[in-house]
Design an enzyme around this catalytic site. Structure first.
Site, PDB file in Angstrom:
ATOM      1  N   HIS A   1       0.814  -1.206   0.000  1.00 45.50           N
ATOM      2  CA  HIS A   1       0.000   0.000   0.000  1.00 45.50           C
ATOM      3  C   HIS A   1       0.853   1.264   0.000  1.00 45.50           C
ATOM      4  CE1 HIS A   1      -4.021   1.293  -0.161  1.00 45.50           C
ATOM      5  NE2 HIS A   1      -4.251   1.540   1.114  1.00 45.50           N
TER       6      HIS A   1
ATOM      7  N   ASN B   1      -5.830   6.998   4.477  1.00 41.86           N
ATOM      8  CA  ASN B   1      -7.198   7.482   4.283  1.00 41.86           C
ATOM      9  C   ASN B   1      -7.331   8.992   4.385  1.00 41.86           C
ATOM     10  OD1 ASN B   1      -7.669   4.763   4.192  1.00 41.86           O
ATOM     11  ND2 ASN B   1      -9.406   4.801   5.583  1.00 41.86           N
TER      12      ASN B   1
ATOM     13  N   ASP C   1      -0.330   2.628  -5.301  1.00 38.77           N
ATOM     14  CA  ASP C   1      -0.501   1.218  -5.677  1.00 38.77           C
ATOM     15  C   ASP C   1      -1.816   1.038  -6.411  1.00 38.77           C
ATOM     16  OD1 ASP C   1      -1.504   1.910  -2.942  1.00 38.77           O
ATOM     17  OD2 ASP C   1      -2.407  -0.080  -3.084  1.00 38.77           O
TER      18      ASP C   1
ATOM     19  N   ASN D   1      -8.384   4.558  -1.318  1.00 40.14           N
ATOM     20  CA  ASN D   1      -8.707   5.489  -0.245  1.00 40.14           C
ATOM     21  C   ASN D   1      -7.813   6.722  -0.231  1.00 40.14           C
ATOM     22  OD1 ASN D   1     -10.816   3.898   0.730  1.00 40.14           O
ATOM     23  ND2 ASN D   1      -9.465   2.717   2.062  1.00 40.14           N
TER      24      ASN D   1
END
Length: 267
Positions: free
Chosen positions: A73, A123, A148, A169
């Site tokens: 991520h 986020n 990613d 996100n």
């Protein structure tokens, strides 16, 4: 039907019934944090790019989670780190409380580059991006996000000229905080999980040794494409010009890892 089977079905039903409300609550909290934390953005009426001396100013952001640099991520942060190394400024990162992130201001050809690593969770990465945009007077169309991409297999990458966050996100946070989705993105493929592995576990997991070799090759290839894109005066002058520039790159870009890397314009 056995009692055990019934219990499992009841438990699955209860679990599912709680997932959607909890997801909605998390989404609302994230939206609230995004809106409360962001200061005033540079005026949309400001003409063209910010010019410093005789150089255009653009920003490159590596999306990710602080402290998780080796995870799938946070591959955006890994690419940004390699950019700093390529430009000869690997030790120039400085913490900037004003933007809730780490920043390098450097130059490449006729462009002044602001490199940003948010120090906030994925986020709410957009809070850091919006603050930096305000501080450095950079319009959203001149902010390139690196992140990613589940829908691209490992070994592929592409430049996307704005558009939907497609479930990412970090990108969604940037769209919320900048109030637009025009930001171009360098998407690095990580592939979807196999078997019973959840998406959350997959993206927060680390690359295997073999995967890391493929990723290293992709990062090296993507650097050349990214720097070419950033120094192309036509790449972000308008959506139409951006589309044409992206299509030209698709014709001359190949992956040394799997010979199937694409750089494409996806709406």
């Amino acid at each position: 039907m056995s009692i055990t089977t019934v219990q499992r079905q009841v438990w699955a039903l209860l679990t599912q019934s709680f997932k959607q409300p909890m997801a909605f609550i998390r989404w609302m909290i994230t939206k609230l944090i995004n809106r409360v934390s962001v200061r005033t953005l540079p005026s949309r009426e400001m003409a063209g790019e910010a010019i410093v001396g005789n150089k255009r100013r653009k920003m490159v952001v590596g999306l990710g989670n602080p402290g998780m640099n080796g995870s799938r991520h946070s591959v955006g942060m890994a690419v940004l780190t390699r950019i700093a190394e390529h430009l000869g400024t690997p030790d120039s990162w400085r913490s900037d409380r004003q933007v809730s992130g780490e920043v390098i201001v450097t130059e490449h050809q006729d462009v002044q580059l602001v490199l940003l690593r948010p120090k906030l969770l994925m986020n709410v990465n957009g809070v850091s991006v919006a603050k930096a945009a305000s501080k450095f007077l950079i319009q959203p169309e001149h902010i390139l996000l690196i992140h990613d991409e589940l829908d691209k297999p490992l070994g592929k990458f592409g430049i996307k000229q704005g558009g939907s966050a497609r479930g990412h996100n970090g990108v969604r946070s940037c769209v919320d905080c900048l109030h637009t989705d025009v930001m171009p993105r360098l998407r690095i493929g990580i592939g979807r999980p196999s078997g019973q592995t959840s998406v959350d576990r997959h993206v927060l997991g680390r690359f295997s040794q073999e995967e890391q070799k493929v990723l290293d090759s992709v990062v090296k290839q993507s650097l050349d494409v990214l720097l070419m894109y950033l120094t192309d005066s036509q790449s972000q002058s308008s959506p139409a010009e951006g589309s044409r520039a992206s299509r030209k790159r698709k014709e001359r870009t190949h992956s040394p890892a799997q010979d199937d890397t694409t750089v494409q314009n996806q709406k």
